[in-house]
Motif scaffolding. Structure first.
Motif, PDB file in Angstrom:
ATOM      1  N   GLN A 115      11.170   2.526  10.720  1.00  0.00           N
ATOM      2  CA  GLN A 115      10.786   3.795  10.707  1.00  0.00           C
ATOM      3  C   GLN A 115       9.498   4.025  10.138  1.00  0.00           C
ATOM      4  N   PRO A 116       8.522   4.503  10.742  1.00  0.00           N
ATOM      5  CA  PRO A 116       7.112   4.716  10.008  1.00  0.00           C
ATOM      6  C   PRO A 116       7.444   6.109   8.808  1.00  0.00           C
TER       7      PRO A 116
ATOM      8  N   VAL B 297     -10.235  -1.188  10.696  1.00  0.00           N
ATOM      9  CA  VAL B 297      -8.983  -1.618  10.201  1.00  0.00           C
ATOM     10  C   VAL B 297      -8.050  -1.947  11.616  1.00  0.00           C
ATOM     11  N   THR B 298      -8.070  -1.140  12.633  1.00  0.00           N
ATOM     12  CA  THR B 298      -7.728  -1.317  13.869  1.00  0.00           C
ATOM     13  C   THR B 298      -7.952  -2.678  14.562  1.00  0.00           C
ATOM     14  N   ARG B 299      -9.622  -2.943  14.533  1.00  0.00           N
ATOM     15  CA  ARG B 299      -9.847  -4.159  14.784  1.00  0.00           C
ATOM     16  C   ARG B 299      -9.389  -5.437  14.204  1.00  0.00           C
ATOM     17  N   TRP B 300      -9.473  -5.037  13.086  1.00  0.00           N
ATOM     18  CA  TRP B 300      -8.891  -6.288  12.141  1.00  0.00           C
ATOM     19  C   TRP B 300      -7.628  -6.617  12.354  1.00  0.00           C
TER      20      TRP B 300
ATOM     21  N   GLY C  22       3.488   2.415  14.453  1.00  0.00           N
ATOM     22  CA  GLY C  22       3.546   3.435  13.769  1.00  0.00           C
ATOM     23  C   GLY C  22       2.382   3.590  12.471  1.00  0.00           C
ATOM     24  N   LEU C  23       1.508   2.901  12.412  1.00  0.00           N
ATOM     25  CA  LEU C  23       0.564   3.030  11.098  1.00  0.00           C
ATOM     26  C   LEU C  23      -0.220   3.945  11.454  1.00  0.00           C
ATOM     27  N   VAL C  24      -0.446   4.936  10.313  1.00  0.00           N
ATOM     28  CA  VAL C  24      -1.501   6.259  10.548  1.00  0.00           C
ATOM     29  C   VAL C  24      -1.883   6.180   9.248  1.00  0.00           C
ATOM     30  N   ILE C  25      -3.503   6.086   9.153  1.00  0.00           N
ATOM     31  CA  ILE C  25      -4.186   5.973   8.105  1.00  0.00           C
ATOM     32  C   ILE C  25      -5.178   7.137   8.014  1.00  0.00           C
ATOM     33  N   GLU C  26      -4.981   7.928   7.012  1.00  0.00           N
ATOM     34  CA  GLU C  26      -5.954   9.337   7.039  1.00  0.00           C
ATOM     35  C   GLU C  26      -7.306   8.943   5.967  1.00  0.00           C
ATOM     36  N   ASN C  27      -6.894   8.453   4.756  1.00  0.00           N
ATOM     37  CA  ASN C  27      -8.080   8.044   3.968  1.00  0.00           C
ATOM     38  C   ASN C  27      -7.837   6.689   3.179  1.00  0.00           C
ATOM     39  N   GLY C  28      -6.592   6.027   3.329  1.00  0.00           N
ATOM     40  CA  GLY C  28      -6.683   4.559   3.015  1.00  0.00           C
ATOM     41  C   GLY C  28      -6.021   4.744   1.428  1.00  0.00           C
ATOM     42  N   SER C  29      -6.075   5.680   0.777  1.00  0.00           N
ATOM     43  CA  SER C  29      -5.628   5.728  -0.391  1.00  0.00           C
ATOM     44  C   SER C  29      -4.184   5.932  -0.491  1.00  0.00           C
ATOM     45  N   GLY C  30      -3.330   6.582   0.389  1.00  0.00           N
ATOM     46  CA  GLY C  30      -2.135   6.926   0.230  1.00  0.00           C
ATOM     47  C   GLY C  30      -1.830   8.483  -0.349  1.00  0.00           C
TER      48      GLY C  30
ATOM     49  N   ARG D 256       1.391   6.851   7.535  1.00  0.00           N
ATOM     50  CA  ARG D 256       2.656   6.270   7.764  1.00  0.00           C
ATOM     51  C   ARG D 256       2.389   4.722   7.899  1.00  0.00           C
ATOM     52  N   ILE D 257       3.515   4.037   7.411  1.00  0.00           N
ATOM     53  CA  ILE D 257       3.807   2.715   7.655  1.00  0.00           C
ATOM     54  C   ILE D 257       5.109   2.548   7.491  1.00  0.00           C
ATOM     55  N   SER D 258       5.789   1.430   8.248  1.00  0.00           N
ATOM     56  CA  SER D 258       7.196   1.212   7.958  1.00  0.00           C
ATOM     57  C   SER D 258       7.386   0.057   6.918  1.00  0.00           C
ATOM     58  N   ALA D 259       8.599  -0.089   6.456  1.00  0.00           N
ATOM     59  CA  ALA D 259       8.803  -1.072   5.633  1.00  0.00           C
ATOM     60  C   ALA D 259       8.581  -2.501   6.364  1.00  0.00           C
ATOM     61  N   SER D 260       8.879  -2.562   7.468  1.00  0.00           N
ATOM     62  CA  SER D 260       8.541  -4.018   8.177  1.00  0.00           C
ATOM     63  C   SER D 260       7.243  -4.148   8.290  1.00  0.00           C
TER      64      SER D 260
END
Length: 481
Positions: free
Chosen positions: A62-63, A343-346, A356-364, A370-374
């Motif tokens: 779950q993201p 980041v996507t290419r990496w 489900g990864l969503v990055i807005e600014n990379g700091s949290g 969003r990211i999941s525990a897995s």
């Protein structure tokens, strides 16, 4: 040394889904429920590094909002894409002839996004200018901040706290996190309280200081009745309230002025302290094309920067590094979109799936990331098998010893045996990293809580880490009846 066969196996594991396996241990389940946190709002993975599947997981795909745990994505990507020894450069250029110490023209400072220029480094940079013969600047201070191209930034947008340092926005010429440290120093006789501003910026006026009183320290920041006038070019601060003597010395960090005027103040103060003279203004501009710099300030190496980001959870440093990723696949200026694309290419090159990864600014420091525990578990497994394994792992806070977990796990056997990144926002708590058990086996632990009672999750998250240290190697999934 990790063998090729193990690397290949771990690469395949990074592609495989982390399917839910064992039921959560009963005491971990109970720890969350006792704090009023339903398990529907918790994602967990515990897995041995190199293991074929999790020891147990719960809602792991779950993201969720990870808060500052998102810094693990940014810092691992940076270590691999930029390299452990990458350094930023802040360059000084002369905008005219220099004769007998006087510059007949502007002094141009060009930033490249250094995440950590401290007062000490800045002072040394100014001293270098003087040592190389610059004594008097006849023109203005011109700031070349073109290395970043960013949308307008509102420091109050996230939580209505524009003066707190964690809300400072990124800038190509960031100095001292654009912050002022106010030191409250009671006199030896207890009759007065001095307030010292560091750095002492010429545009900053310091007014009334608090009256010392007897009593417990408590909420001292409220009792000093701070009053702020914070504008882009000037600021005034006063503390006309009361200061409990029991507080001793205390610090209060505030982000004042805008980026150009803060740098202007830092330059005026430090250059004068080095014996230089300057009475010009500040403006944005560009460094002369093709010119050699008069002086250069090099940053700390990336591996040291990453340690500060993860151990201390520094948001503006993480944002600076995230933007630097945008220059790994495209020419400057760095933008948020370029950084996300990098980041996507990496991840694609690494075949590291983080659905489900969503990055807005990379700091949290975000309500949308969003990211999941897995996903965190896959990331940690990949980092553990990577060439930057040691640099990445050593950047994490050590249980009971340093960073954001220095005061946690004080009474547990896991002290010194867990390397962790924590995350905290209203309604969010997260924790991810490695636990080394008594047999030397290395376990990945990733947990995220998204719930209104998340602030009460720390005992349960700490228990998860301690349980992994004590019991993971001998855990047997209970039979399902």
């Amino acid at each position: 040394m990790i063998g090729v066969s193990r690397l290949a196996a771990l690469a395949l594991l990074a592609l495989a889904p982390l399917a839910a396996s064992a039921v959560l241990p009963r005491e971990i389940t109970r720890a969350f429920l006792d704090q009023g946190i339903p398990l529907t709002d918790v994602g967990i993975v515990v897995q041995e590094t190199g293991g074929p599947r999790p020891l147990f997981s719960h809602r792991s795909d779950q993201p969720m909002n990870p808060a500052s745990v998102m810094k693990l994505v940014t810092t691992f990507a940076a270590l691999e894409l930029l390299g452990r020894d990458f350094r930023w450069r802040t360059e000084a250029f002369l905008g005219g002839p220099l004769a007998d110490g006087r510059l007949d023209g502007d002094l141009v400072l060009k930033g490249s996004g250094d995440p950590k220029i401290t007062i000490e480094q800045w002072t040394a940079f100014m001293a270098t200018l003087r040592e190389r013969g610059l004594a008097d600047v006849g023109g203005d201070l011109v700031l070349d901040r073109s290395a970043f191209r960013l949308p307008p930034y509102d420091p109050a947008a996230f939580d209505g706290e524009p003066l707190v340092p964690y809300n400072v926005g990124p800038d190509a010429l960031l100095v001292n996190f654009k912050s002022v440290r106010f030191r409250f120093v009671p006199a030896a006789d207890g009759n007065t309280v001095g307030v010292i501003a560091e750095p002492a910026l010429p545009q900053l006026a310091l007014g009334a200081t608090p009256t010392p009183i007897d009593g417990p320290c408590g909420d001292w920041r409220t009792s000093v009745s701070a009053a702020f006038v914070a504008q882009t070019r000037v600021a005034a601060v006063s503390f006309p309230g009361r200061y409990p003597r029991d507080c001793g010395e205390r610090d209060w960090h505030l982000a004042l002025l805008d980026h150009p005027n803060y740098v202007h103040g830092m330059f005026r103060a430090a250059f004068a302290a080095a014996g230089g003279t300057f009475d010009g203004t500040v403006r944005d501009g560009r460094a002369p094309a093709g010119a050699a710099p008069f002086a250069v300030l090099e940053s700390l190496p990336l591996w040291e920067i990453v340690r500060d980001i993860n151990k201390l959870s520094n948001n503006v440093m993480a944002r600076q590094v995230f933007l630097a990723l945008g220059t790994t696949g495209a020419p400057p200026p760095a933008t948020i979109d370029k950084a996300r694309d990098a980041v996507t290419r990496w991840l694609a090159r690494r075949r590291l799936a983080l659905p489900g990864l969503v990055i807005e600014n990379g700091s949290g420091l975000s309500r949308t990331e969003r990211i999941s525990a897995s996903g965190l578990a896959r990331l940690l497994a990949a980092a553990d098998a990577s060439r930057v394994r040691e640099e990445f792992a050593s950047s994490l806070a050590v249980a009971a010893l340093d960073g954001t977990v220095q005061r946690r796990f004080q009474n547990g056997t896991v002290a010194g045996q867990a390397l962790l990144k924590t995350g905290s926002l209203d309604g969010v708590r997260g924790l991810a990293g490695y636990v080394i058990d008594h047999a030397g086996r290395r376990w990945i632990v990733a947990a995220i809580v998204n719930h209104p009672n998340a602030a009460r999750a720390q005992p349960a998250l700490d228990l998860l880490v301690q349980w992994t240290y004590r019991n993971a190697s001998t855990y047997v999934e209970p039979a399902v009846r």
